[in-house]
Each structure stands twice: as C-alpha cells, then as structure tokens.
Design a protein around this motif. Structure first.
Motif, PDB file in Angstrom:
ATOM      1  N   ASN A   1       0.808   0.900   6.277  1.00 50.28           N
ATOM      2  CA  ASN A   1       0.347  -0.492   6.188  1.00 50.28           C
ATOM      3  C   ASN A   1      -1.393  -0.233   6.324  1.00 50.28           C
TER       4      ASN A   1
ATOM      5  N   GLU B   1      -1.593  -0.007   0.327  1.00 52.36           N
ATOM      6  CA  GLU B   1      -1.170  -1.069  -0.040  1.00 52.36           C
ATOM      7  C   GLU B   1      -1.668  -1.335  -1.626  1.00 52.36           C
TER       8      GLU B   1
ATOM      9  N   LYS C   1       4.441  -4.251   6.880  1.00 47.39           N
ATOM     10  CA  LYS C   1       3.740  -5.528   7.172  1.00 47.39           C
ATOM     11  C   LYS C   1       3.808  -6.347   5.839  1.00 47.39           C
ATOM     12  N   ALA C   2       3.158  -7.758   5.986  1.00 52.04           N
ATOM     13  CA  ALA C   2       3.337  -8.678   5.258  1.00 52.04           C
ATOM     14  C   ALA C   2       2.642  -8.138   3.785  1.00 52.04           C
ATOM     15  N   THR C   3       1.581  -7.584   3.545  1.00 52.63           N
ATOM     16  CA  THR C   3       0.875  -7.402   2.442  1.00 52.63           C
ATOM     17  C   THR C   3       1.984  -6.552   1.549  1.00 52.63           C
TER      18      THR C   3
ATOM     19  N   LEU D   1       5.104  -6.456   1.971  1.00 49.99           N
ATOM     20  CA  LEU D   1       6.336  -6.908   1.696  1.00 49.99           C
ATOM     21  C   LEU D   1       6.098  -7.863   0.477  1.00 49.99           C
ATOM     22  N   GLU D   2       4.993  -8.462   0.174  1.00 49.98           N
ATOM     23  CA  GLU D   2       4.580  -9.701  -0.621  1.00 49.98           C
ATOM     24  C   GLU D   2       4.125  -8.775  -2.081  1.00 49.98           C
ATOM     25  N   SER D   3       4.075  -7.600  -1.945  1.00 47.34           N
ATOM     26  CA  SER D   3       3.603  -6.991  -3.086  1.00 47.34           C
ATOM     27  C   SER D   3       4.706  -6.885  -4.453  1.00 47.34           C
TER      28      SER D   3
ATOM     29  N   LYS E   1       7.472  -8.457  -6.990  1.00 51.91           N
ATOM     30  CA  LYS E   1       7.562  -9.694  -7.706  1.00 51.91           C
ATOM     31  C   LYS E   1       8.723 -10.436  -7.312  1.00 51.91           C
ATOM     32  N   TYR E   2      10.007  -9.892  -7.060  1.00 51.93           N
ATOM     33  CA  TYR E   2      11.235 -10.391  -6.592  1.00 51.93           C
ATOM     34  C   TYR E   2      11.731 -10.205  -5.348  1.00 51.93           C
ATOM     35  N   GLY E   3      10.789  -9.574  -4.476  1.00 55.36           N
ATOM     36  CA  GLY E   3      11.185  -9.514  -3.067  1.00 55.36           C
ATOM     37  C   GLY E   3      11.471  -8.024  -2.423  1.00 55.36           C
TER      38      GLY E   3
ATOM     39  N   ASN F   1      11.745  -9.363   5.854  1.00 58.45           N
ATOM     40  CA  ASN F   1      10.557 -10.192   6.207  1.00 58.45           C
ATOM     41  C   ASN F   1       9.737  -9.433   7.363  1.00 58.45           C
TER      42      ASN F   1
END
Length: 306
Positions: free
Chosen positions: A64, A69, A90-92, A94-96, A98-100, A137
């Motif tokens: 992280n 990232e 972390k969120a950065t 996990l959100e990278s 496209k489909y999860g 998540n």
C-alpha cells in the motif's frame, strides 16, 4: 482476454494462480512475499511459479505505497485477486481493478473470519470447513460471497492435513466460479456476519496446554498446532513436554489429576476433567518420549499440573 493482478502466497496461492493461467487469464503482475528465514517454509512457492511461467512479480514489504499502487493502476487490470496474501490491501489498490477485487479465504465464511482459520476450526472442534471466494473490501473477510467449497475435518486430522484439503477446495471453488466472474454473470450473496466471528493470529505460546480442559480440547489443540507448527506443550518438573500426535481413547471418565503414565507399551494422559488420551508421539526436553522414560519417574507417572 481478462487481465489480472494477483496477490498470492502459500499453497493456496500456488494452486489458485495456476487456475487463472489454465483459464486463460492474463496475469500481468504477481505480488508475493519474501520467505522469512525464521519461518518453517513447508509450503509451495508462488515466486517459483512466476519464474516457471515468466510472470513478473514483486515482493514489497508493504503493497500500500504509491510506487506499487501506481504500477498496478498503470496495468489497468480487470480483476485483482488475493490468494493467501498476508497483508491487508487498502482502498486505492482494491479500487484499481475494473471489475472488482476478490479474495480466497480458508473457511466457510462468515465462520472463522480473520487469521489462521484452519487452525482455529480444529481447535474449536469443527467437523467441516472449506474455502470461500468473496468480494474484497477494506474490512477483512466480510464482502459478498461468490462461491464456497466445503471439506470434512476428521476427528484426528492435523492442521496440515486439513490445509491440504482446503487447498484443493480453493482450487475447485475458483475453477468453478471464475467463468462467471470473467463473463459478468457471477451472482454475489451478502454475508450474514452474525453467523460467524473474527479470529486473530496465533503465536507459539498459544500452544500451551491447559490440563484443566477436557481430553477432547487437549487433543484438538495438539492436532491444530502439530508439525509444521511449533506444537502443543506444557512445562513439567522433568522439563518441557511437547505433544505431537495423540488419540482419544475415552473422552470422559474418572481421573484424579492431570498426569501422563506408562501403561504396558502405551503412554496415557489424563486431564483434571477425566478421560484418557493416548500419546502417540511426544518429546521431553528435546528427546523422544518413551514408556521406558516415564517408567523411570516416581510412580511411573509424569504430573502435568499441580
């Protein structure tokens, strides 16, 4: 072709990474761990799989961080997978994708969320566990379920034996669920977190035996922390005793105290609650424990608690 970034370690990491490759996923990068020289490395190497298949891999202490990232974001992955990777993402990160982002956990969620779920399931006397693929998540092991595969825990199964079955369950689970993820038809089911609990990591000291517990509880601890783990142990007047393999002869019965006795050619232990446990493999002060050794103690008995 779908592109994935994979965070992976251990046997589950090896087998699940191979499932992705077998189903034609473009694994653009693998993030794994450097093996700890102070750890008993009894499991397969994700890094070696990457070398075998010419997959780029990195081993950051902390994934992280901006450089990791940014590298992952630049790959524009469709999916992010975590297979027994030990660090929280972390969120950065996990959100990278496209489909999860999706994680493979070694229990039947929502049961045994958190660390070392196989060991905990054995300690708690479960007769079943398995592997669960779920949405990731920022909270550990609480995202919606994608698929699960159960396996039995037999009464004398050790943690390594159960983990071998969980590894196969993870492979089956991912192999079955992956086509739906790739084509967008997978169905997700929200967890009911009230049906399970979170468990933390374990240390070697957590293998200390409480001889006030039942024979079944002692047996479960022994098989949960035996090889390749440090073992279940207690300190006696004759030194440190480590139990590696046991078998319940009788779960209940009269026993005046917790003790280990030599009876004919067998080593038998009792707890303060009663019952009889056969000691199949143990050591005392680093030496294999034998009936001859115990026969030399006063009363042919080794007291296990005051």
């Amino acid at each position: 072709m779908s592109r994935a970034v994979v965070f992976a370690y251990h046997n589950v990491g090896v087998r699940c990474l191979k499932v992705l490759l077998a189903q034609g996923v473009d694994v653009a990068l693998v993030v794994t761990h450097e093996d700890n020289p102070n750890e008993n490395i009894w499991f397969g190497s994700v890094a070696q799989v990457c070398r075998d298949y010419d997959i780029p891999f990195i081993t950051p202490e902390n994934p992280n961080v901006p450089e990791v990232e940014q590298r992952i974001a630049g790959l524009k992955p469709d999916f992010l997978f975590s297979f027994y990777y030990r660090n929280m993402l972390k969120a950065t990160l996990l959100e990278s994708a496209k489909y999860g982002a999706f994680n493979m956990h070694g229990s039947l969620l929502p049961k045994y969320r958190g660390r070392v779920p196989v060991n905990w399931a054995i300690i708690k006397g479960e007769t079943e566990t398995g592997a669960t693929l779920h949405v990731m998540n920022v909270k550990p092991d609480n995202g919606p379920l994608v698929d699960q595969q159960a396996i039995p825990i037999l009464p004398d199964d050790t943690a390594e034996e159960v983990f071998e079955k969980v590894t196969v369950a993870a492979e089956i689970c991912l192999n079955r669920a992956l086509p739906g993820l790739l084509n967008g038809t997978a169905q997700f089911v929200q967890q009911d977190l009230s049906l399970g609990a979170y468990f933390g990591g374990r240390k070697a000291e957590d293998g200390r035996i409480d001889w006030n517990q039942s024979i079944t509880q002692v047996h479960n601890l022994v098989r949960a922390v035996t090889h390749p783990y440090p073992g279940a142990f207690c300190d006696t007047a004759q030194g440190r005793l480590i139990l590696w393999r046991t078998r319940i002869l009788q779960a209940t019965g009269q026993a005046p105290r917790a003790a280990l006795m030599a009876e004919h050619d067998k080593l038998i232990a009792t707890t303060a609650q009663g019952g009889f446990l056969q000691i199949l493999e143990a050591e005392l002060n680093g030496q294999p424990l034998t009936t001859q050794m115990v026969s030399g103690f006063p009363g042919r008995t080794l007291l296990l608690s005051e």
